[in-house]
Design an enzyme around this catalytic site. Structure first.
Site, PDB file in Angstrom:
ATOM      1  CE  LYS A  82      54.522  10.276 -12.887  1.00 42.59           C
ATOM      2  NZ  LYS A  82      55.473  11.189 -13.540  1.00 42.59           N
TER       3      LYS A  82
ATOM      4  CB  CYS B 119      52.249  14.849 -20.414  1.00 47.15           C
ATOM      5  SG  CYS B 119      53.758  14.103 -20.994  1.00 47.15           S
TER       6      CYS B 119
HETATM    7  N1  PLP Z   1      48.956  11.144 -14.469  1.00 49.45           N
HETATM    8  C1  PLP Z   1      49.613  12.172 -13.933  1.00 49.45           C
HETATM    9  C2  PLP Z   1      48.865  13.170 -13.118  1.00 49.45           C
HETATM   10  C3  PLP Z   1      50.995  12.291 -14.122  1.00 49.45           C
HETATM   11  O1  PLP Z   1      51.660  13.320 -13.601  1.00 49.45           O
HETATM   12  C4  PLP Z   1      51.665  11.304 -14.884  1.00 49.45           C
HETATM   13  C5  PLP Z   1      53.125  11.417 -15.139  1.00 49.45           C
HETATM   14  O2  PLP Z   1      53.699  12.461 -15.027  1.00 49.45           O
HETATM   15  C6  PLP Z   1      50.935  10.243 -15.412  1.00 49.45           C
HETATM   16  C7  PLP Z   1      49.579  10.185 -15.182  1.00 49.45           C
HETATM   17  C8  PLP Z   1      51.599   9.160 -16.203  1.00 49.45           C
HETATM   18  O3  PLP Z   1      52.459   8.432 -15.402  1.00 49.45           O
HETATM   19  P1  PLP Z   1      53.423   7.310 -16.039  1.00 49.45           P
HETATM   20  O4  PLP Z   1      54.173   7.990 -17.141  1.00 49.45           O
HETATM   21  O5  PLP Z   1      54.278   6.895 -14.905  1.00 49.45           O
HETATM   22  O6  PLP Z   1      52.535   6.218 -16.530  1.00 49.45           O
END
Ligand code: PLP
Length: 421
Positions: free
Chosen positions: A241, A379
Site C-alpha cells: 500500500k 472489508c
Molecule cells: N487495515 C486497513 C485500514 C486496511 O485498509 C487494510 C487493507 O486494505 C488492512 C488493514 C489489511 O492490509 P493487508 O491486506 O495488506 O494485510
C-alpha cells in the site's frame, strides 16, 4: 499525521521533486489501456502501483544478490543480509522509531496485527479482560481481536463514530477501565478516509497504563508518520500500500513491550539455542521473524520508502489533499450522490453511493470507461452496517493521479447516473 488541508490549489502547494509527467513515467503500469481507453487507476487504497525504482531493485536483487538472509558465511549471503538490515534502518528512519530492533518484518498489516493479538494476548490478556477497537476498523483489525477474546474469554468493546465519520472520544474515555488491556485503532479509515486523533487516543490510554496499536495501512502512504510523536506502542502497515511489493509489511513495537511478549511463531533464526529439552530465543527483532523472511520484499519496500522520501512526503500529502478537494467538490455536485466520511481531516479516500444505484453496477460501468474504483464493503462490514448500507463505491487517490483523472471520474459518474436512471 502531517497533512495539509483542504482548499489548497495545486499550484500553491509544496513542490514535488519531479514533474507529474516524470512521476507518471516512473510507474509503467499507468500507461495501460483498459478496453482501449487510458487507465484511470483510483483503487490505490486496495494496492498502489510500483515505480521502476522498486521494480528495478527487486529485479537486480534476484540477478546479483540472491542468497538466504542471515544464514550463510558466504559472500552473497553477507551482501543480502547487509541490504536486509539496511532496509530495516530505512523503515526505522521513515517512521522515526527509536531503535532498529523495534522494526519487525512481517507479511503485511494483517500478519502484524495477528502477531500482536496472539503474542500480546498470550502474555497480557485473560478472562474478563477488555480490548477496545473502533467501529470503523478494517476486518484485519477486528477479527484477530475477536479470536483472541474467544480464546481468552475476554470482551471486545467498540468506539462509536458520528455520521460524518468522527470517533466519539467521550465514549472512548468512558470505555477505559481497569480491565482494558489494549486499544487498537486505525490511523486512517479505509472507507471514510478519516484521520483519527491517534496522539490523543494514545495519551488517554497511556494515562490508564494501557498500550495502543495503530493500524497505519491507510496512513503511511499519505503523509509523515512519526511513531515517536504519536507515542503508540505498536504501529503496523503493508508494503504493497506504500508503493512497495506485496507479501511484506512492518510491525513496529516498543522494545520493552516486545521483550515481554512470547514469540508468535517458532522456527529458524528466531532461536538462540535448541535442544529437544529446551529452546532459548534470539534477541529482537529476530525473535519475531521465524523462518526465511521475505527479504526481497523488505529491500523492495525500502526502495519504495526512499522513492517517497526523495519526492517529498509533505509535497505528496499536499498534492493528494488538492486532488481530494477536487474530487469532493466534483462528486458533491452530482445530484443524489452521498459521500460517506466528511470529517475535516481525511486522507485521499472518497466513498460514495448514488441514489438507488447499486454500487456494483456503477463500478462496472466506470470500469468500462477505464476507471478503476473499488465497490463493496471494503472489508469493513460493521461500518457498512452502521450506515445501513450493503456497500459503496470507493475512489482512493494517489499523488500520481491527475486533475484530468479526477474530472474523468466525476464525468464518468454523471454518465453512469444518466445511463442507469
Ligand atoms: N487495515 C486497513 C485500514 C486496511 O485498509 C487494510 C487493507 O486494505 C488492512 C488493514 C489489511 O492490509 P493487508 O491486506 O495488506 O494485510
Amino acid at each position: 499525521m502531517c497533512l495539509v488541508r483542504h482548499t489548497m490549489q495545486l499550484n500553491d502547494i509544496m513542490k514535488l521533486s519531479k514533474s507529474i509527467e516524470e512521476i507518471r513515467s516512473d510507474f509503467p503500469i499507468l500507461s495501460t489501456k483498459a478496453y482501449g481507453k487510458p487507465l484511470v487507476y483510483l483503487d490505490n487504497g486496495a494496492t498502489t502501483q510500483k515505480p521502476e525504482q522498486v521494480i528495478r531493485v527487486i529485479n537486480e536483487l534476484y540477478r546479483t544478490t540472491n542468497a538466504n538472509v542471515h544464514r550463510g558465511v558466504h559472500y552473497l549471503s553477507d551482501r543480502v543480509s547487509e541490504r536486509y538490515e539496511a532496509a530495516r534502518e530505512t523503515v526505522r528512519a521513515f517512521i522515526n522509531a527509536q531503535k532498529k530492533e523495534e522494526i519487525i518484518f512481517t507479511a503485511g498489516t494483517t500478519a502484524s496485527i495477528n502477531a500482536v493479538a496472539f503474542s500480546f494476548g498470550e502474555r497480557f490478556v485473560g478472562k474478563d479482560d477488555e480490548i477496545i477497537i473502533s467501529g470503523m476498523e478494517h476486518h484485519a483489525n477486528i477479527v484477530p481481536w475477536q479470536m483472541l477474546c474467544q480464546r481468552k474469554s475476554a470482551r471486545l468493546k467498540v468506539i462509536p463514530f458520528s455520521d460524518d465519520g468522527i470517533l466519539d472520544l467521550e465514549s472512548f474515555r468512558g470505555m477505559l477501565t481497569g480491565r482494558t488491556r489494549i486499544v487498537a485503532v486505525a490511523h486512517a479509515s479505509n472507507v471514510l478516509g478519516t484521520v483519527n486523533p491517534v496522539r490523543e487516543i494514545v495519551r488517554e490510554a497511556h494515562s490508564h497504563g494501557i498500550p495502543v496499536l495503530v493500524d497505519g495501512a491507510q496512513a503511511i502512504q499519505h503523509g509523515i508518520v512519526d511513531v515517536t510523536d504519536i507515542g503508540c506502542d505498536f504501529y503496523v502497515f503493508s508494503g504493497h500500500k506504500v508503493y512497495g511489493p506485496n507479501g511484506i509489511g512492518v510491525l513496529y513495537g516498543k522494545e520493552e513491550l516486545l521483550n515481554e511478549m512470547p514469540p508468535y511463531q517458532g522456527g529458524g533464526d528466531m532461536v538462540a539455542s535448541v535442544t529437544f529439552e529446551k529452546t532459548t530465543y534470539n534477541d529482537l527483532p529476530f525473535r519475531f521473524e521465524a523462518g526465511t523472511t521475505n527479504f526481497t520484499g523488505a529491500i523492495g519496500m525500502a526502495a519504495a520508502l526512499d522513492y517517497l522520501s526523495a519526492l517529498g512526503r509533505q509535497a505528496v500529502a499536499e498534492r493528494e489533499q488538492a486532488l481530494l478537494a477536487r474530487a469532493t467538490a466534483g462528486l458533491s455536485s452530482v445530484g443524489g450522490l452521498r459521500i460517506y466520511g466528511t470529517a475535516p481531516d481525511k486522507v485521499s479516500v472518497i466513498s460514495f453511493l448514488i441514489g438507488g444505484l447499486h454500487p456494483y453496477d456503477t463500478g462496472m460501468i466506470l470500469d468500462k470507461m477505464g476507471i478503476a474504483v473499488r465497490t463493496g464493503t471494503h472489508c469493513a462490514q460493521p461500518l457498512m452496517e452502521r450506515y445501513g448500507i450493503t456497500g459503496n463505491i470507493r475512489a482512493s487517490i494517489a499523488f500520481y493521479n491527475t486533475d484530468e483523472e479526477i474530472d474523468a471520474l466525476v464525468s464518468g459518474v454523471r454518465k453512469t447516473v444518466e445511463m442507469l436512471a
